[in-house]
Enzyme design. Structure first.
Site, PDB file in Angstrom:
ATOM      1  N   SER A 111      55.053  36.400  92.341  1.00 18.28           N
ATOM      2  CA  SER A 111      55.457  37.906  91.544  1.00 18.28           C
ATOM      3  C   SER A 111      54.150  38.096  90.597  1.00 18.28           C
ATOM      4  O   SER A 111      53.352  37.279  90.437  1.00 18.28           O
ATOM      5  CB  SER A 111      56.593  37.657  90.710  1.00 18.28           C
TER       6      SER A 111
HETATM    7  N1  SAH Z   1      59.248  32.592  91.445  1.00 13.92           N
HETATM    8  C1  SAH Z   1      58.833  32.627  92.669  1.00 13.92           C
HETATM    9  C2  SAH Z   1      58.511  34.131  93.391  1.00 13.92           C
HETATM   10  C3  SAH Z   1      59.359  33.611  94.612  1.00 13.92           C
HETATM   11  S1  SAH Z   1      59.495  34.883  95.888  1.00 13.92           S
HETATM   12  C4  SAH Z   1      57.307  32.321  92.199  1.00 13.92           C
HETATM   13  O1  SAH Z   1      57.050  32.390  90.848  1.00 13.92           O
HETATM   14  O2  SAH Z   1      56.347  32.120  93.089  1.00 13.92           O
HETATM   15  C5  SAH Z   1      61.266  34.744  96.259  1.00 13.92           C
HETATM   16  C6  SAH Z   1      61.601  33.381  96.531  1.00 13.92           C
HETATM   17  O3  SAH Z   1      62.999  33.401  96.761  1.00 13.92           O
HETATM   18  C7  SAH Z   1      60.956  33.048  98.173  1.00 13.92           C
HETATM   19  O4  SAH Z   1      60.508  31.779  98.033  1.00 13.92           O
HETATM   20  C8  SAH Z   1      62.486  32.900  99.107  1.00 13.92           C
HETATM   21  O5  SAH Z   1      62.459  32.159  99.952  1.00 13.92           O
HETATM   22  C9  SAH Z   1      63.480  32.586  97.991  1.00 13.92           C
HETATM   23  N2  SAH Z   1      64.799  32.837  98.312  1.00 13.92           N
HETATM   24  C10 SAH Z   1      65.171  34.116  98.850  1.00 13.92           C
HETATM   25  N3  SAH Z   1      66.756  34.130  98.904  1.00 13.92           N
HETATM   26  C11 SAH Z   1      67.089  32.870  98.305  1.00 13.92           C
HETATM   27  C12 SAH Z   1      68.372  32.030  97.926  1.00 13.92           C
HETATM   28  N4  SAH Z   1      69.616  32.473  98.425  1.00 13.92           N
HETATM   29  N5  SAH Z   1      68.276  30.853  97.415  1.00 13.92           N
HETATM   30  C13 SAH Z   1      67.110  30.393  97.163  1.00 13.92           C
HETATM   31  N6  SAH Z   1      65.917  30.838  97.275  1.00 13.92           N
HETATM   32  C14 SAH Z   1      65.848  32.137  97.770  1.00 13.92           C
END
Ligand code: SAH
Length: 217
Positions: free
Chosen positions: A65
């Site tokens: 993000s």
């Molecule tokens: N917080 C992260 C941003 C991640 S982007 C950072 O600081 O880098 C969103 C993430 O959510 C992705 O890696 C995706 O695989 C994950 N995601 C999506 N749906 C999910 C779920 N139901 N459970 C766990 N992770 C999930």
């Protein structure tokens, strides 16, 4: 935290200005982000953009993000040193590392195993001993560790925040999540849990996150 000797000092100073400029006020949040080496969380080829105020790509179609959004979400969680926090969507681990400097422990769930393993490697390298990870579907939360004073969802639910997460929020706890199926009109919302179990919602801003998906890979 052991960032490399400091090729990125100027970039970090610029990041602080960007955070203030976008309305992040909590000095502890700003300092935690200033201490977190974002270059470690992005692919090699994007390192020189690590401190730009933009989202950057991760492997497998996911993203780290944008710093101002990370700052805003972290501030909205009202973290404190005794709080237990749950993050859904560990991704690169950047947000978890920022938050882990402001709460007692972060529990973070990721559905894509390959991403989680990379994030765990970073936590280890940075000596973050207060982050616990789980490979699984975060829509179910982490019931064994509930209740949480802070819950952060970093992928967008199509219409509403999964009830399991609201159930795992402590009374007085804060949950921050993007909501909306259309990536061009998602809203970042904050829910505060009331004594009677209901929640009070405020909208923080419009945003753009990858979708919250069921199942694991
Ligand atoms: N917080 C992260 C941003 C991640 S982007 C950072 O600081 O880098 C969103 C993430 O959510 C992705 O890696 C995706 O695989 C994950 N995601 C999506 N749906 C999910 C779920 N139901 N459970 C766990 N992770 C999930």
């Amino acid at each position: 935290m052991s960032a490399e000797p400091d090729a990125y000092a100027e970039d970090r100073a610029r990041l602080v200005l960007d955070l203030r400029g976008s309305g992040v006020q909590d000095q502890r949040v700003i300092e935690a982000m200033e201490r977190t080496p974002r270059e470690m969380f992005v692919p090699e080829s994007f390192r020189r953009h690590a401190y730009d105020d933009t989202a950057l790509p991760l492997a497998l179609g996911q993203t780290v993000s944008q710093p101002s959004i990370v700052g805003m979400m972290t501030e909205a969680l009202e973290p404190h040193p005794r709080a237990k926090a749950l993050e859904i969507g560990c991704g690169s681990g950047y947000q978890a590392v920022v938050l882990s400097q402001l709460v007692r422990r972060v529990y973070t769930v990721e559905r894509i195993k390959a991403l989680l393993r990379e994030a765990e490697r970073r936590f280890h390298e940075l000596g973050r001993g207060n982050i616990t990870t789980r490979h699984g579907d975060g829509m179910k939360g982490w019931p064994e560790q509930a209740p949480f004073e802070c819950i952060l969802v970093t992928a967008a639910a199509s219409d509403q925040v999964p009830q399991a997460l609201i159930d795992q929020l402590a009374v007085g706890g804060r949950l921050v999540a993007p909501v909306g199926g259309n990536p061009l009109s998602q809203r970042l919302i904050k829910l505060v849990k009331q004594e009677d179990g209901s929640t009070v919602e405020t909208e923080l801003c419009l945003c753009r996150f990858v979708p919250l998906l069921g199942g694991v890979e």
